[in-house]
Each structure stands twice: as C-alpha cells, then as structure tokens.
Design a protein around this motif. Structure first.
Motif, PDB file in Angstrom:
ATOM      1  N   ARG A  19      39.173  45.877  37.930  1.00 20.59           N
ATOM      2  CA  ARG A  19      39.617  46.578  36.720  1.00 20.59           C
ATOM      3  C   ARG A  19      39.435  45.635  35.545  1.00 20.59           C
ATOM      4  O   ARG A  19      39.968  44.521  35.557  1.00 20.59           O
ATOM      5  CB  ARG A  19      41.084  46.969  36.845  1.00 20.59           C
ATOM      6  N   PRO A  20      38.747  46.091  34.508  1.00 22.19           N
ATOM      7  CA  PRO A  20      38.515  45.213  33.349  1.00 22.19           C
ATOM      8  C   PRO A  20      39.791  44.917  32.558  1.00 22.19           C
ATOM      9  O   PRO A  20      39.832  43.952  31.804  1.00 22.19           O
ATOM     10  CB  PRO A  20      37.505  46.000  32.499  1.00 22.19           C
ATOM     11  N   ASP A  21      40.827  45.719  32.749  1.00 22.58           N
ATOM     12  CA  ASP A  21      42.054  45.545  31.971  1.00 22.58           C
ATOM     13  C   ASP A  21      43.085  44.649  32.660  1.00 22.58           C
ATOM     14  O   ASP A  21      44.205  44.510  32.177  1.00 22.58           O
ATOM     15  CB  ASP A  21      42.684  46.912  31.681  1.00 22.58           C
ATOM     16  N   VAL A  22      42.729  44.018  33.774  1.00 21.56           N
ATOM     17  CA  VAL A  22      43.670  43.175  34.512  1.00 21.56           C
ATOM     18  C   VAL A  22      43.125  41.753  34.593  1.00 21.56           C
ATOM     19  O   VAL A  22      41.991  41.544  35.030  1.00 21.56           O
ATOM     20  CB  VAL A  22      43.908  43.724  35.939  1.00 21.56           C
ATOM     21  N   ILE A  23      43.948  40.798  34.154  1.00 23.45           N
ATOM     22  CA  ILE A  23      43.570  39.389  34.263  1.00 23.45           C
ATOM     23  C   ILE A  23      44.740  38.598  34.842  1.00 23.45           C
ATOM     24  O   ILE A  23      45.895  39.008  34.758  1.00 23.45           O
ATOM     25  CB  ILE A  23      43.140  38.769  32.910  1.00 23.45           C
ATOM     26  N   LEU A  24      44.406  37.468  35.415  1.00 25.94           N
ATOM     27  CA  LEU A  24      45.393  36.531  35.945  1.00 25.94           C
ATOM     28  C   LEU A  24      45.596  35.443  34.903  1.00 25.94           C
ATOM     29  O   LEU A  24      44.637  34.797  34.484  1.00 25.94           O
ATOM     30  CB  LEU A  24      44.886  35.919  37.251  1.00 25.94           C
ATOM     31  N   VAL A  25      46.835  35.258  34.493  1.00 26.92           N
ATOM     32  CA  VAL A  25      47.162  34.191  33.549  1.00 26.92           C
ATOM     33  C   VAL A  25      48.016  33.174  34.290  1.00 26.92           C
ATOM     34  O   VAL A  25      49.105  33.491  34.771  1.00 26.92           O
ATOM     35  CB  VAL A  25      47.918  34.732  32.307  1.00 26.92           C
ATOM     36  N   LEU A  26      47.501  31.961  34.404  1.00 34.10           N
ATOM     37  CA  LEU A  26      48.230  30.863  35.033  1.00 34.10           C
ATOM     38  C   LEU A  26      48.796  29.987  33.929  1.00 34.10           C
ATOM     39  O   LEU A  26      48.046  29.328  33.210  1.00 34.10           O
ATOM     40  CB  LEU A  26      47.299  30.031  35.921  1.00 34.10           C
ATOM     41  N   VAL A  27      50.103  29.995  33.789  1.00 31.97           N
ATOM     42  CA  VAL A  27      50.755  29.213  32.746  1.00 31.97           C
ATOM     43  C   VAL A  27      51.327  27.955  33.384  1.00 31.97           C
ATOM     44  O   VAL A  27      51.999  28.020  34.412  1.00 31.97           O
ATOM     45  CB  VAL A  27      51.878  30.021  32.060  1.00 31.97           C
ATOM     46  N   ALA A  64      53.830  39.527  30.467  1.00 31.91           N
ATOM     47  CA  ALA A  64      53.289  39.915  31.771  1.00 31.91           C
ATOM     48  C   ALA A  64      53.672  41.345  32.128  1.00 31.91           C
ATOM     49  O   ALA A  64      54.798  41.768  31.889  1.00 31.91           O
ATOM     50  CB  ALA A  64      53.804  38.958  32.843  1.00 31.91           C
ATOM     51  N   ASP A  65      52.740  42.065  32.720  1.00 26.98           N
ATOM     52  CA  ASP A  65      53.035  43.396  33.240  1.00 26.98           C
ATOM     53  C   ASP A  65      53.710  43.298  34.601  1.00 26.98           C
ATOM     54  O   ASP A  65      54.494  44.152  34.976  1.00 26.98           O
ATOM     55  CB  ASP A  65      51.757  44.233  33.365  1.00 26.98           C
ATOM     56  N   ALA A  90      65.007  37.660  36.422  1.00 28.12           N
ATOM     57  CA  ALA A  90      65.897  37.674  35.255  1.00 28.12           C
ATOM     58  C   ALA A  90      65.271  38.424  34.089  1.00 28.12           C
ATOM     59  O   ALA A  90      65.975  39.070  33.309  1.00 28.12           O
ATOM     60  CB  ALA A  90      66.246  36.240  34.845  1.00 28.12           C
ATOM     61  N   MET A  91      63.950  38.371  33.991  1.00 25.07           N
ATOM     62  CA  MET A  91      63.243  39.063  32.911  1.00 25.07           C
ATOM     63  C   MET A  91      62.938  40.523  33.255  1.00 25.07           C
ATOM     64  O   MET A  91      62.316  41.229  32.468  1.00 25.07           O
ATOM     65  CB  MET A  91      61.937  38.330  32.576  1.00 25.07           C
ATOM     66  N   GLY A  92      63.335  40.971  34.432  1.00 25.81           N
ATOM     67  CA  GLY A  92      63.131  42.367  34.806  1.00 25.81           C
ATOM     68  C   GLY A  92      61.679  42.730  35.066  1.00 25.81           C
ATOM     69  O   GLY A  92      61.266  43.863  34.821  1.00 25.81           O
ATOM     70  N   LYS A  93      60.923  41.793  35.595  1.00 27.03           N
ATOM     71  CA  LYS A  93      59.508  42.044  35.872  1.00 27.03           C
ATOM     72  C   LYS A  93      59.314  42.557  37.291  1.00 27.03           C
ATOM     73  O   LYS A  93      59.979  42.093  38.225  1.00 27.03           O
ATOM     74  CB  LYS A  93      58.689  40.752  35.693  1.00 27.03           C
ATOM     75  N   GLU A 135      57.622  53.375  38.646  1.00 32.42           N
ATOM     76  CA  GLU A 135      58.030  52.605  39.828  1.00 32.42           C
ATOM     77  C   GLU A 135      58.081  51.112  39.493  1.00 32.42           C
ATOM     78  O   GLU A 135      58.995  50.404  39.918  1.00 32.42           O
ATOM     79  CB  GLU A 135      57.067  52.856  40.989  1.00 32.42           C
ATOM     80  N   ALA A 136      57.108  50.636  38.725  1.00 30.65           N
ATOM     81  CA  ALA A 136      57.108  49.231  38.311  1.00 30.65           C
ATOM     82  C   ALA A 136      58.356  48.915  37.487  1.00 30.65           C
ATOM     83  O   ALA A 136      59.023  47.894  37.706  1.00 30.65           O
ATOM     84  CB  ALA A 136      55.838  48.910  37.521  1.00 30.65           C
ATOM     85  N   GLN A 137      58.692  49.797  36.562  1.00 33.33           N
ATOM     86  CA  GLN A 137      59.891  49.584  35.743  1.00 33.33           C
ATOM     87  C   GLN A 137      61.153  49.617  36.586  1.00 33.33           C
ATOM     88  O   GLN A 137      62.074  48.827  36.377  1.00 33.33           O
ATOM     89  CB  GLN A 137      59.967  50.623  34.624  1.00 33.33           C
ATOM     90  N   LYS A 138      61.193  50.514  37.563  1.00 35.37           N
ATOM     91  CA  LYS A 138      62.358  50.609  38.449  1.00 35.37           C
ATOM     92  C   LYS A 138      62.519  49.314  39.251  1.00 35.37           C
ATOM     93  O   LYS A 138      63.627  48.787  39.368  1.00 35.37           O
ATOM     94  CB  LYS A 138      62.201  51.805  39.381  1.00 35.37           C
ATOM     95  N   LEU A 139      61.425  48.813  39.812  1.00 31.56           N
ATOM     96  CA  LEU A 139      61.493  47.562  40.568  1.00 31.56           C
ATOM     97  C   LEU A 139      61.942  46.409  39.676  1.00 31.56           C
ATOM     98  O   LEU A 139      62.765  45.584  40.080  1.00 31.56           O
ATOM     99  CB  LEU A 139      60.143  47.242  41.212  1.00 31.56           C
ATOM    100  N   GLY A 140      61.399  46.357  38.463  1.00 33.82           N
ATOM    101  CA  GLY A 140      61.796  45.303  37.526  1.00 33.82           C
ATOM    102  C   GLY A 140      63.268  45.389  37.175  1.00 33.82           C
ATOM    103  O   GLY A 140      63.978  44.377  37.135  1.00 33.82           O
TER     104      GLY A 140
END
Length: 168
Positions: A19-27, A64-65, A90-93, A135-140
């Motif tokens: 998917r072109p709209d998904v990237i991995l960001v390593l901080v 982050a999504d 803690a950030m609800g992700k 579902e993502a929001q519910k899990l977060g």
C-alpha cells in the motif's frame, strides 16, 4: 533497532501489504549497517528518525496510526516487555504484537497478537486495522483504559505500597 525486535519481518510485511499510503517510521534508531539494511530493503516504505528526547515520545506516537511490536522469539525477548508498549497503550494506539513473553497477556482485549516471524499474519493484521478504523479505535481505547487501570503509576502504587509497608 536490533534484529530481535523483528523489524526485518515488519519490512517484509509492509512489502506484502503493498500500500503506497503505509510507511514504517522508526524513531530513535541510530544510523548503522542494520538500519541501513532495513532502509535498503524497505526502500520508500521505511523512514528512520534518529535519537529523540524522551519528552517527544507522545508527539511521535500521536502521528502514528498504529504501533507494531514484531518481537522475535529468542532468549533476549523471553523476559522483555518493551517500554514502548506502555507508551502506545497510554496514547490509545491500536497495537499489533507477536506472541512473545507477556505481550499476549498485556494486550488481551486491547491488541492484536500474531505468531513470531509470521509476516503474512503481520501484514494481514496491519491491513485489518487500516481498513477497519472503528475496530482500530476501539482497540486503542481499550488499550488506554487497561493501561490506566493496570499499569499506570497510580495502579502500581496501589500494588507496591502494601508490599513496601510489609517489608519496612
């Protein structure tokens, strides 16, 4: 960024996702031969941001999504719980992690668990959360509630103070 963190599997999962709209960001990853290898394998799917002050963690997490912790099942991860897990909770992700150490127990009811090194399941889980925003929001939300209830300073205080009182 170290091999036991499962980042190579995550890069492969992103390639499967395609998917072109998904990237991995390593901080917080240092530039070295390992991170250069990840970047080369992931090409435009991997962004590496160097070391950051701890107070910036919430800022990066807010962008982050979802958070993925694809730990490998090796001796160094058997008793390890990454601190970033609790930061993400803690950030609800929404969180995806591998069945390593106590991660399944901690994320029970508030995260997705896949088998270590199963890049297809990792890719499918990422796709699922991206395509199922509710579902993502519910899990977060569940992760945040569980973090506050079971892993916050207040929760730890309720558990530890009686122990300290008995010992001292």
């Amino acid at each position: 960024a170290r091999p036991h963190k499962g980042l190579e599997e995550l890069v492969e999962a992103l390639q499967l996702l395609n998917r072109p709209d998904v990237i991995l960001v390593l901080v917080g990853a240092e530039t070295n031969s390992y991170t250069n290898q990840l970047k080369a394998c992931g090409r435009d799917k991997v962004m590496i941001i160097g070391m950051q002050p701890f107070h910036k963690v919430p800022e990066f997490l807010s962008m982050a999504d979802l958070v993925v912790l694809p730990q490998r099942e090796v001796p160094s991860t058997a008793g390890q719980i990454p601190a970033k897990l609790f930061d993400a909770m803690a950030m609800g992700k929404p969180i995806i992690a591998t069945r390593v150490s106590d991660l399944p127990e901690i994320l029970h009811g508030c995260g997705l668990i896949v088998e270590p090194s199963d890049t297809r399941a990792l890719s499918d889980s990422i796709r699922y959360l991206i395509e199922n925003e509710q579902e993502a929001q519910k899990l977060g939300s569940n992760a945040r509630q569980k973090c506050v209830r079971e892993y916050s300073w207040d929760a730890m205080e309720r558990i530890l103070i009686p122990i300290f009182d008995r010992c001292c």
